[in-house]
Design an enzyme around this catalytic site. Structure first.
Site, PDB file in Angstrom:
ATOM      1  N   SER A 233       0.832  -1.216   0.000  1.00  0.00           N
ATOM      2  CA  SER A 233       0.000   0.000   0.000  1.00  0.00           C
ATOM      3  C   SER A 233       0.862   1.259   0.000  1.00  0.00           C
ATOM      4  CB  SER A 233      -0.973  -0.006   1.177  1.00  0.00           C
ATOM      5  OG  SER A 233      -0.310  -0.282   2.385  1.00  0.00           O
ATOM      6  N   HIS A 263      -2.326  -8.753   2.214  1.00  0.00           N
ATOM      7  CA  HIS A 263      -1.894  -7.517   2.900  1.00  0.00           C
ATOM      8  C   HIS A 263      -2.977  -7.179   3.943  1.00  0.00           C
ATOM      9  CE1 HIS A 263       0.198  -3.835   3.509  1.00  0.00           C
ATOM     10  NE2 HIS A 263      -0.144  -3.153   2.440  1.00  0.00           N
ATOM     11  N   HIS A 309       5.511 -12.946   7.259  1.00  0.00           N
ATOM     12  CA  HIS A 309       5.718 -11.552   6.855  1.00  0.00           C
ATOM     13  C   HIS A 309       6.869 -11.488   5.860  1.00  0.00           C
ATOM     14  CE1 HIS A 309       6.198  -7.190   7.090  1.00  0.00           C
ATOM     15  NE2 HIS A 309       4.948  -7.215   7.504  1.00  0.00           N
ATOM     16  N   ARG A 318       3.392  -5.140  16.935  1.00  0.00           N
ATOM     17  CA  ARG A 318       2.003  -4.680  16.917  1.00  0.00           C
ATOM     18  C   ARG A 318       1.091  -5.793  17.452  1.00  0.00           C
ATOM     19  NH1 ARG A 318       1.955  -3.105  10.676  1.00  0.00           N
ATOM     20  NH2 ARG A 318       2.887  -5.189  10.688  1.00  0.00           N
ATOM     21  N   ASP A 364      -2.067  -8.638  12.015  1.00  0.00           N
ATOM     22  CA  ASP A 364      -3.464  -9.001  11.796  1.00  0.00           C
ATOM     23  C   ASP A 364      -3.941 -10.172  12.660  1.00  0.00           C
ATOM     24  OD1 ASP A 364      -3.786  -7.026   9.880  1.00  0.00           O
ATOM     25  OD2 ASP A 364      -2.875  -8.285   8.343  1.00  0.00           O
TER      26      ASP A 364
HETATM   27  N1  CMX Z   1       0.706 -19.844   6.018  1.00  0.00           N
HETATM   28  C1  CMX Z   1       1.072 -20.766   5.098  1.00  0.00           C
HETATM   29  N2  CMX Z   1       2.076 -20.596   4.225  1.00  0.00           N
HETATM   30  C2  CMX Z   1       2.779 -19.466   4.334  1.00  0.00           C
HETATM   31  C3  CMX Z   1       2.482 -18.468   5.289  1.00  0.00           C
HETATM   32  C4  CMX Z   1       1.377 -18.688   6.142  1.00  0.00           C
HETATM   33  N3  CMX Z   1       0.995 -17.809   7.045  1.00  0.00           N
HETATM   34  N4  CMX Z   1       3.351 -17.445   5.143  1.00  0.00           N
HETATM   35  C5  CMX Z   1       4.158 -17.790   4.118  1.00  0.00           C
HETATM   36  N5  CMX Z   1       3.803 -19.001   3.630  1.00  0.00           N
HETATM   37  C6  CMX Z   1       4.346 -19.672   2.461  1.00  0.00           C
HETATM   38  C7  CMX Z   1       4.138 -18.799   1.248  1.00  0.00           C
HETATM   39  O1  CMX Z   1       2.814 -18.918   0.747  1.00  0.00           O
HETATM   40  C8  CMX Z   1       5.207 -19.289   0.318  1.00  0.00           C
HETATM   41  O2  CMX Z   1       4.745 -20.495  -0.239  1.00  0.00           O
HETATM   42  P1  CMX Z   1       5.094 -20.881  -1.786  1.00  0.00           P
HETATM   43  O3  CMX Z   1       6.586 -20.993  -1.821  1.00  0.00           O
HETATM   44  O4  CMX Z   1       4.383 -22.180  -1.979  1.00  0.00           O
HETATM   45  O5  CMX Z   1       4.561 -19.761  -2.630  1.00  0.00           O
HETATM   46  C9  CMX Z   1       6.342 -19.625   1.274  1.00  0.00           C
HETATM   47  O6  CMX Z   1       5.755 -19.789   2.574  1.00  0.00           O
HETATM   48  C10 CMX Z   1       7.410 -18.542   1.358  1.00  0.00           C
HETATM   49  O7  CMX Z   1       6.781 -17.317   1.650  1.00  0.00           O
HETATM   50  P2  CMX Z   1       7.565 -16.173   2.475  1.00  0.00           P
HETATM   51  O8  CMX Z   1       8.749 -15.763   1.667  1.00  0.00           O
HETATM   52  O9  CMX Z   1       7.813 -16.633   3.870  1.00  0.00           O
HETATM   53  O10 CMX Z   1       6.467 -15.039   2.554  1.00  0.00           O
HETATM   54  P3  CMX Z   1       6.173 -13.887   1.485  1.00  0.00           P
HETATM   55  O11 CMX Z   1       7.119 -12.764   1.757  1.00  0.00           O
HETATM   56  O12 CMX Z   1       6.094 -14.419   0.107  1.00  0.00           O
HETATM   57  O13 CMX Z   1       4.695 -13.476   1.904  1.00  0.00           O
HETATM   58  C11 CMX Z   1       2.954 -12.949   3.413  1.00  0.00           C
HETATM   59  C12 CMX Z   1       4.435 -12.772   3.094  1.00  0.00           C
HETATM   60  C13 CMX Z   1       2.560 -12.048   4.573  1.00  0.00           C
HETATM   61  C14 CMX Z   1       2.136 -12.560   2.168  1.00  0.00           C
HETATM   62  C15 CMX Z   1       2.704 -14.449   3.764  1.00  0.00           C
HETATM   63  O14 CMX Z   1       3.412 -14.748   4.937  1.00  0.00           O
HETATM   64  C16 CMX Z   1       1.226 -14.774   3.946  1.00  0.00           C
HETATM   65  O15 CMX Z   1       0.557 -15.092   2.963  1.00  0.00           O
HETATM   66  N6  CMX Z   1       0.702 -14.728   5.220  1.00  0.00           N
HETATM   67  C17 CMX Z   1      -0.709 -14.938   5.470  1.00  0.00           C
HETATM   68  C18 CMX Z   1      -1.485 -13.676   5.098  1.00  0.00           C
HETATM   69  C19 CMX Z   1      -1.180 -12.539   6.053  1.00  0.00           C
HETATM   70  O16 CMX Z   1      -1.188 -12.708   7.263  1.00  0.00           O
HETATM   71  N7  CMX Z   1      -0.962 -11.328   5.505  1.00  0.00           N
HETATM   72  C20 CMX Z   1      -0.819 -10.120   6.340  1.00  0.00           C
HETATM   73  C21 CMX Z   1       0.560  -9.530   6.290  1.00  0.00           C
HETATM   74  C22 CMX Z   1       0.606  -8.244   7.064  1.00  0.00           C
HETATM   75  C23 CMX Z   1       0.064  -7.121   6.241  1.00  0.00           C
HETATM   76  O17 CMX Z   1       0.662  -6.789   5.204  1.00  0.00           O
HETATM   77  O18 CMX Z   1      -0.971  -6.597   6.579  1.00  0.00           O
END
Ligand code: CMX
Length: 423
Positions: A233, A263, A309, A318, A364
């Site tokens: 964002s 996000h 994250h 947070r 979150d």
């Molecule tokens: N549950 C399951 N799998 C997860 C995970 C979770 N909470 N967090 C990461 N992974 C997985 C990813 O999907 C990715 O899988 P693939 O290789 O199969 O694509 C792998 O682990 C590596 O990901 P990463 O490098 O650790 O994480 P990213 O930087 O790509 O993504 C985020 C970060 C937040 C999008 C991811 O951790 C996620 O999807 N979390 C759940 C959603 C969430 O809580 N989002 C809120 C974030 C805070 C915000 O911005 O508001």
């Protein structure tokens, strides 16, 4: 001139000198290299621009203008905005001045409500919120001044004016959308005797007999205010503002990114997940039951919302602040206790699965359980609350960028063929 503008005018001349000197003395020094994996991987870790409002340390989380977050959770949102944008905490006089600017600009124009009331009933509250901001774009002082040809040294002043005018209205816009979308009855007028976050609670009409929901919202709006410059964002808002789109366009652009489930929308997903657990077990489950539930979710190809994250490698401060609040005020609540137990269960599960680089909770994971407890139960509204707060960081960043004449964002993309030939 407002006290905030006066303070910024002083700071900006120093910041301009500092930036000019840095570019002159160290302009050809490298701050990053980019690998092919990073080019295909969302540019993770690439240092490519400057943001001074806050920084995120992988090991300790958000630091606002040098203050680790957990040291300043008592600040009002108005104080944290002043801190983000100027680098200093406001004096009592500066705070009162900012509050009175908000107060004088707080009323949302009636034409916004005409549009909100005509939106389809199944419009998401985030679509309504961002539309509400776009409908107010016609108010932009920046646009009018730009069209009149003001010199670019002045852009930040008009960006600030738009920013304050917009921020002042966001609690009212959010609360009005809450009442319209969830059929809560007539809109409730702004109360000049209340501050920014108190007014939000007042205008939702949610019963708050002991003032604790207002305290929670003060904390909520403070905690979500900024998270450095590269998150979806902030970066979207930064990019759009760099084209000299005014703050209304730019904030709406950023918030459209916040509406994504990876996000800001994760907070609604997260409470949905926790309530799903409660419904499934008809009570707070044991930790073994929770563990199995998490594995079943992962095995069905879904993420655990509220965990992981892109930058953090520790429990998000947070999240810690929200859990501390819950421990103090609602420690016997079943939903909150599931959130607390998930903290013990999810990290080892994600570690065992071995995919997520950060197995810890993010912001979150806890906020929804607190909102739910105080009666804000409509979880598809939660990202609107995140938006009200995060607009502060976007606006602070954009005022500073206009002051420093940061040019239009234009990184270079490469083709797959180019990569094959050049790596
Ligand atoms: N549950 C399951 N799998 C997860 C995970 C979770 N909470 N967090 C990461 N992974 C997985 C990813 O999907 C990715 O899988 P693939 O290789 O199969 O694509 C792998 O682990 C590596 O990901 P990463 O490098 O650790 O994480 P990213 O930087 O790509 O993504 C985020 C970060 C937040 C999008 C991811 O951790 C996620 O999807 N979390 C759940 C959603 C969430 O809580 N989002 C809120 C974030 C805070 C915000 O911005 O508001």
């Amino acid at each position: 001139m407002t006290l905030l503008k006066r303070k910024l005018a002083d700071k900006i001349s120093q910041w301009r000198d500092e930036a000019r000197d840095l570019v002159k003395k160290t302009g050809d020094k490298k701050i990053s290299d980019v690998t092919v994996a990073q080019a295909y991987g969302g540019m993770r870790g690439v240092r490519g621009f400057v943001c001074d409002t806050s920084s995120v340390s992988a090991e300790t989380g958000l630091i606002i203008r040098g203050y680790p977050l957990l040291e300043i959770t008592h600040l009002l949102p108005e104080e944290v905005f002043f801190l983000l944008i100027t680098g200093d905490l406001p004096t009592a006089e500066e705070l009162a001045d900012l509050k009175s600017q908000y107060s004088s600009q707080a009323v949302v124009p009636s034409y916004v409500w005409d549009v909100m009331k005509k939106m389809p009933e199944d419009s998401h509250p985030m679509a309504m919120f961002n539309t509400g901001i776009m409908v107010m774009q016609r108010e932009s002082v920046f646009r009018r001044k730009y069209d009149a040809g003001v010199p670019r040294e002045e852009y930040w002043e008009h960006c600030l004016e738009d920013g304050i005018n917009l921020l002042a209205k966001l609690p009212g816009l959010a609360a009005g959308i809450y009442r319209i979308h969830f059929n809560k009855g007539d809109l409730i007028d702004y109360d000049p005797g209340l501050d920014w976050s108190e007014n939000f609670v007042h205008m939702t009409g949610i019963n708050d007999p002991n003032g604790q929901f207002k305290k929670l919202m003060q904390l909520y709006f403070m905690l979500h205010c900024d998270h450095e410059g590269g998150n979806v964002s902030a970066f979207a808002a930064h990019t759009v503002a760099s084209a000299l789109s005014d703050p209304y366009y730019s904030v709406a652009a950023g918030l459209n990114g916040l509406a994504g489930p990876l996000h800001g929308l994760a907070n609604q997903e997260c409470l949905k997940f926790v309530l799903g657990i409660y419904d499934h077990f008809k009570a707070a489950p044991s930790k073994d039951e929770l563990k199995q539930f998490c594995w079943d979710r992962l095995n069905s190809g879904r993420v655990i919302p509220g965990y992981g994250h892109a930058v953090l490698r520790c429990p998000d401060p947070r999240f810690v602040a929200f859990v501390d609040y819950g421990r103090e005020h609602i420690k016997d609540d079943d939903i909150f206790n599931i959130v607390k137990d998930l903290f013990d269960v999810v990290a080892p599960v994600l570690q065992e699965q071995g995919k997520a680089k950060n197995p810890w909770p993010n912001v979150d994971a806890a906020s929804g359980s607190l909102l739910y407890y105080y009666g804000l139960k409509e979880f598809n509204f939660y990202t609107v609350l995140f938006s009200v707060s995060r607009a502060m960081g976007m606006i602070a960043q954009m005022v500073i960028n206009r002051a420093l004449n940061i040019p239009i964002t234009r990184p270079k993309s490469v083709t797959t063929d180019w990569l094959k030939e050049n790596t």
